[in-house]
Design an enzyme around this catalytic site. Structure first.
Site, mmCIF file in Angstrom:
data_model
loop_
_atom_site.group_PDB
_atom_site.id
_atom_site.type_symbol
_atom_site.label_atom_id
_atom_site.label_comp_id
_atom_site.label_asym_id
_atom_site.label_seq_id
_atom_site.Cartn_x
_atom_site.Cartn_y
_atom_site.Cartn_z
ATOM 1 N N LYS A 1 -6.529 -12.469 -7.281
ATOM 2 C CA LYS A 1 -7.735 -12.555 -6.476
ATOM 3 C C LYS A 1 -8.731 -11.477 -6.921
ATOM 4 O O LYS A 1 -8.321 -10.355 -7.251
ATOM 5 C CB LYS A 1 -7.322 -12.328 -5.019
ATOM 6 C CG LYS A 1 -8.404 -12.593 -4.009
ATOM 7 C CD LYS A 1 -7.868 -12.389 -2.595
ATOM 8 C CE LYS A 1 -8.994 -11.975 -1.685
ATOM 9 N NZ LYS A 1 -8.584 -11.738 -0.309
ATOM 10 N N LYS B 1 -12.025 -5.358 -5.450
ATOM 11 C CA LYS B 1 -12.766 -4.152 -5.833
ATOM 12 C C LYS B 1 -11.817 -3.039 -6.249
ATOM 13 O O LYS B 1 -12.244 -2.027 -6.794
ATOM 14 C CB LYS B 1 -13.651 -3.700 -4.674
ATOM 15 C CG LYS B 1 -12.868 -3.336 -3.423
ATOM 16 C CD LYS B 1 -13.717 -3.322 -2.177
ATOM 17 C CE LYS B 1 -12.814 -3.328 -0.949
ATOM 18 N NZ LYS B 1 -13.455 -3.759 0.271
ATOM 19 N N LYS C 1 0.826 -1.214 0.000
ATOM 20 C CA LYS C 1 0.000 0.000 0.000
ATOM 21 C C LYS C 1 0.851 1.251 0.000
ATOM 22 O O LYS C 1 0.510 2.246 -0.642
ATOM 23 C CB LYS C 1 -0.937 0.019 1.218
ATOM 24 C CG LYS C 1 -2.138 -0.902 1.076
ATOM 25 C CD LYS C 1 -3.210 -0.534 2.073
ATOM 26 C CE LYS C 1 -4.348 -1.541 2.050
ATOM 27 N NZ LYS C 1 -5.350 -1.280 3.088
#
Ligand code: TRP
Length: 334
Positions: free
Chosen positions: A199, A202, A117
């Site tokens: 995976k 969203k 991140k």
């Protein structure tokens, strides 16, 4: 309510930071529903975690209530489980601080999710994003959870939770239960519809990559028909056909049909009918949930009643643990 005390405790949470996908539903929520008879479950909406990256206030508000509605609509019974909003239980922030003072920068710097991140957000990484796993440890340890259902991406955070708890127990005296990960028997990992090596997420740039729990039926049908497959043309559960394998997994989890049965059913038929049936299975699973979510979301009084009752119970349990910790650290009892 018989033998409430002897049931093992489960804690899990989802961030109200985006729209939930079919992957979240089949991989997490649908399994939680099966746990509610056997365990004493705390299902939290982790809004404090959500603000580790920037959130638009009105979206955060809407998504928090939508997530609560989704929990209930998916079949999590608010009478048998504790459903609550993390920020309504101040002990999470308080224990988070106390645990921060018992956690090393080095351990947090090694967290792969933080590394990923922080690369994505560049210069605008909040200190909260760095400390995120410590807050997650506080969530879990406050309730003396035995088991934590998490996906593989959260396993490292559960390990650091165990390390922090053990360190505290050793430095002071036994205080926290050491939690174990809960791996469901049929762990459904749903993959990206456009790139089945990843995976379903969203955060993908391409909306055709995922199905949202709240996607309307016609959108679901379109996205499934556009799923990337292969030129082999046989419905077979095989690593050589990751797109088909993923659709088979979805069909299996929703309908309970075995992979052998699915292969038989579509023998000699190509992919069109198969994709069609997968889409219809998803629609029939999600449509009733969507209707319920839409009803619940407009009933603010009902939702308020649920999250207030949940917070009351959660506060009671969490404060018991927090007081113990404060006392052991050497704080003057209030
Ligand atoms: N970090 C988890 C996620 O993003 C959410 C979460 C926060 C959580 N606190 C938790 C999950 C405690 C399990 C237990 O998926």
């Amino acid at each position: 309510m018989e033998q409430q005390e002897s049931k093992q405790v489960i804690f899990s949470g989802i961030q109200p930071s985006g729209n939930l996908t079919l992957g979240n539903y089949l991989g997490a929520l649908k399994n939680w529903v099966k746990l509610q008879d056997e365990y004493d479950c705390y299902f939290c909406i982790v809004d404090l975690h959500a603000i580790t990256v920037k959130q638009e206030p009105k979206n955060l508000r809407r998504r928090t209530l939508e997530l609560l509605s989704i929990y209930i609509a998916a079949g999590i019974d608010p009478d048998r489980n504790t459903l609550f909003i993390q920020s309504h239980v101040p002990a999470h922030s308080e224990l988070g601080w106390l645990l921060n003072c018992n956690t090393y920068m080095g351990e947090l710097g090694r967290m792969t999710q933080y590394k990923d991140k922080s690369q994505r957000y560049g210069n605008h990484i909040s200190a909260g994003l760095f400390n995120y796993p410590v807050l997650m440890a506080a969530d879990i340890l406050l309730y003396q959870a035995d088991l934590v259902p998490v996906g593989v991406d959260q396993k490292q955070h559960l390990e650091i939770t165990r390390d922090i708890a053990e360190r505290f127990n050793n430095a002071y005296s036994p205080t926290f239960k050491i939690p174990d990960p809960y791996i469901p028997e049929a762990g459904a990992k749903i993959m990206d519809l456009q790139d089945p090596s990843k995976k379903m997420s969203k955060s993908s740039d391409n909306p055709n990559s995922y199905i949202l729990i709240m996607d309307p039926p016609e959108v679901i049908r379109k996205k499934i028909s556009r799923t990337v497959t292969d030129s082999i043309g046989i419905v077979k559960y095989s690593d050589d056909q990751p797109g088909i394998k993923n659709l088979m997994t979805i069909l299996n989890v929703i309908t309970g049909k075995s992979f052998e049965k699915i292969e038989k059913d579509y023998e000699g038929q190509g992919y069109a009918q198969f994709k069609n049936d997968v889409a219809e299975a998803i629609v029939s699973e999600l449509e009733p949930i969507q209707k319920k979510v839409n009803d619940l979301i407009s009933d603010k009084t009902y939702l308020e009643n649920i999250y207030k009752t949940g917070a009351e119970k959660a506060n009671y349990i969490a404060n018991k643990t927090l007081r113990k910790v404060q006392k052991k650290i050497g704080f003057i009892p209030r």
